[in-house]
Design a protein around this motif. Structure first.
Motif, PDB file in Angstrom:
ATOM      1  N   THR A 175       0.819  -1.205   0.000  1.00 30.33           N
ATOM      2  CA  THR A 175       0.000   0.000   0.000  1.00 30.33           C
ATOM      3  C   THR A 175       0.854   1.257   0.000  1.00 30.33           C
ATOM      4  O   THR A 175       0.369   2.325  -0.318  1.00 30.33           O
ATOM      5  CB  THR A 175      -0.942   0.023   1.218  1.00 30.33           C
ATOM      6  N   GLN A 176       2.134   1.156   0.353  1.00 28.99           N
ATOM      7  CA  GLN A 176       3.020   2.306   0.346  1.00 28.99           C
ATOM      8  C   GLN A 176       3.676   2.448  -1.020  1.00 28.99           C
ATOM      9  O   GLN A 176       4.115   1.464  -1.605  1.00 28.99           O
ATOM     10  CB  GLN A 176       4.099   2.164   1.410  1.00 28.99           C
ATOM     11  N   LYS A 177       3.760   3.686  -1.503  1.00 32.92           N
ATOM     12  CA  LYS A 177       4.379   3.934  -2.797  1.00 32.92           C
ATOM     13  C   LYS A 177       5.826   3.451  -2.789  1.00 32.92           C
ATOM     14  O   LYS A 177       6.559   3.671  -1.841  1.00 32.92           O
ATOM     15  CB  LYS A 177       4.326   5.424  -3.120  1.00 32.92           C
ATOM     16  N   GLY A 178       6.205   2.762  -3.863  1.00 34.05           N
ATOM     17  CA  GLY A 178       7.560   2.242  -3.977  1.00 34.05           C
ATOM     18  C   GLY A 178       7.668   0.769  -3.636  1.00 34.05           C
ATOM     19  O   GLY A 178       8.562   0.093  -4.102  1.00 34.05           O
ATOM     20  N   TYR A 179       6.734   0.264  -2.824  1.00 28.21           N
ATOM     21  CA  TYR A 179       6.784  -1.143  -2.446  1.00 28.21           C
ATOM     22  C   TYR A 179       5.908  -2.013  -3.335  1.00 28.21           C
ATOM     23  O   TYR A 179       5.815  -3.211  -3.138  1.00 28.21           O
ATOM     24  CB  TYR A 179       6.361  -1.329  -0.984  1.00 28.21           C
ATOM     25  N   ASP A 180       5.282  -1.407  -4.310  1.00 27.00           N
ATOM     26  CA  ASP A 180       4.369  -2.116  -5.207  1.00 27.00           C
ATOM     27  C   ASP A 180       4.720  -1.699  -6.624  1.00 27.00           C
ATOM     28  O   ASP A 180       4.824  -0.508  -6.927  1.00 27.00           O
ATOM     29  CB  ASP A 180       2.932  -1.718  -4.861  1.00 27.00           C
ATOM     30  N   GLU A 181       4.921  -2.659  -7.515  1.00 23.52           N
ATOM     31  CA  GLU A 181       5.310  -2.317  -8.889  1.00 23.52           C
ATOM     32  C   GLU A 181       4.228  -1.534  -9.630  1.00 23.52           C
ATOM     33  O   GLU A 181       4.502  -0.898 -10.634  1.00 23.52           O
ATOM     34  CB  GLU A 181       5.721  -3.563  -9.677  1.00 23.52           C
ATOM     35  N   ASN A 182       3.003  -1.550  -9.129  1.00 23.19           N
ATOM     36  CA  ASN A 182       1.936  -0.762  -9.735  1.00 23.19           C
ATOM     37  C   ASN A 182       1.939   0.684  -9.254  1.00 23.19           C
ATOM     38  O   ASN A 182       1.225   1.514  -9.785  1.00 23.19           O
ATOM     39  CB  ASN A 182       0.573  -1.403  -9.451  1.00 23.19           C
ATOM     40  N   HIS A 183       2.734   0.989  -8.225  1.00 17.23           N
ATOM     41  CA  HIS A 183       2.859   2.341  -7.677  1.00 17.23           C
ATOM     42  C   HIS A 183       4.330   2.655  -7.411  1.00 17.23           C
ATOM     43  O   HIS A 183       4.718   2.880  -6.264  1.00 17.23           O
ATOM     44  CB  HIS A 183       2.033   2.465  -6.396  1.00 17.23           C
ATOM     45  N   PRO A 184       5.156   2.664  -8.467  1.00 13.71           N
ATOM     46  CA  PRO A 184       6.595   2.878  -8.259  1.00 13.71           C
ATOM     47  C   PRO A 184       6.925   4.336  -7.942  1.00 13.71           C
ATOM     48  O   PRO A 184       6.114   5.237  -8.170  1.00 13.71           O
ATOM     49  CB  PRO A 184       7.197   2.477  -9.604  1.00 13.71           C
ATOM     50  N   LEU A 185       8.115   4.535  -7.443  1.00 17.21           N
ATOM     51  CA  LEU A 185       8.644   5.877  -7.214  1.00 17.21           C
ATOM     52  C   LEU A 185       9.168   6.433  -8.527  1.00 17.21           C
ATOM     53  O   LEU A 185       9.654   5.689  -9.377  1.00 17.21           O
ATOM     54  CB  LEU A 185       9.799   5.828  -6.216  1.00 17.21           C
ATOM     55  N   SER A 186       9.102   7.744  -8.689  1.00 14.57           N
ATOM     56  CA  SER A 186       9.775   8.388  -9.810  1.00 14.57           C
ATOM     57  C   SER A 186      11.259   8.481  -9.453  1.00 14.57           C
ATOM     58  O   SER A 186      11.655   8.252  -8.310  1.00 14.57           O
ATOM     59  CB  SER A 186       9.197   9.787 -10.039  1.00 14.57           C
ATOM     60  N   VAL A 187      12.071   8.834 -10.412  1.00 11.80           N
ATOM     61  CA  VAL A 187      13.509   8.989 -10.160  1.00 11.80           C
ATOM     62  C   VAL A 187      13.741  10.068  -9.105  1.00 11.80           C
ATOM     63  O   VAL A 187      14.540   9.883  -8.181  1.00 11.80           O
ATOM     64  CB  VAL A 187      14.268   9.305 -11.471  1.00 11.80           C
ATOM     65  N   SER A 188      13.038  11.186  -9.194  1.00  8.43           N
ATOM     66  CA  SER A 188      13.230  12.263  -8.215  1.00  8.43           C
ATOM     67  C   SER A 188      12.750  11.842  -6.829  1.00  8.43           C
ATOM     68  O   SER A 188      13.393  12.173  -5.829  1.00  8.43           O
ATOM     69  CB  SER A 188      12.544  13.550  -8.665  1.00  8.43           C
TER      70      SER A 188
END
Length: 176
Positions: free
Chosen positions: A54-67
């Protein structure tokens, strides 16, 4: 003495039974462990997800941007990052190549914007294994420049910039 042994026993049991692990299949071409996921199509999912999806970055459907990846601190946790492949590099970011012909297979550079050439706005991804080099190295596939890549890894400094070094848990090229 009995109390100490009992406490140690319960601590050991707690550690053994409460630990979790992730199974990663071995790459067919080498003994390196890596997970390649099929190219994503809109609405598609893969079977890999992080421990707290559920946290951004821990799910490939909600990845972090480079920045976001550059500004974040996730410790030793592996997170998903998405960015455009904008170049390659070796030894230090000052040796970055932004246009073909490319000559390095040891790393690629990702950015939030396709065509980015500002070293302060890119992240590096080390291509450790022969399999990853063959899949993502711009020296072999210059047509990948400008393509979106989804990658799972831990944040480290590599080539003098923020990046993913040595451990890539999974990666895939995305349909744009």
């Amino acid at each position: 003495m009995y109390k100490i042994v009992t406490i140690l026993f319960f601590c050991l049991c707690n550690f053994c039974f409460c630990s979790c692990g992730k199974i990663i299949e071995e790459d067919e071409k080498s003994s390196d462990k890596i997970e390649k996921i099929k190219p994503k199509h809109s609405g598609g999912t893969s079977s890999t997800s992080g421990p707290t999806s559920t946290q951004k970055g821990y799910d490939e459907n909600h990845p972090l941007s480079v920045s976001e990846f550059s500004k974040s601190n996730y410790g030793d946790a592996a997170v998903w990052v998405v960015g455009y492949i904008v170049g390659d590099c070796k030894k230090n970011i000052k040796y970055a190549e932004w246009e073909p012909p490319f000559s390095y297979d040891s790393s690629i550079l990702l950015a939030d914007v396709s065509g980015e050439t500002d070293a302060d706005k890119v992240m590096s991804v080390q291509l450790v294994t022969a399999s990853i080099k063959n899949d993502l190295g711009l020296i072999y596939h210059p047509e990948l420049k400008g393509k979106k890549l989804l990658v799972l890894g831990t944040k480290q400094t590599y080539l003098g910039v923020v990046g993913i070094k040595k451990y890539i848990g999974a990666y895939t090229l995305l349909d744009q």
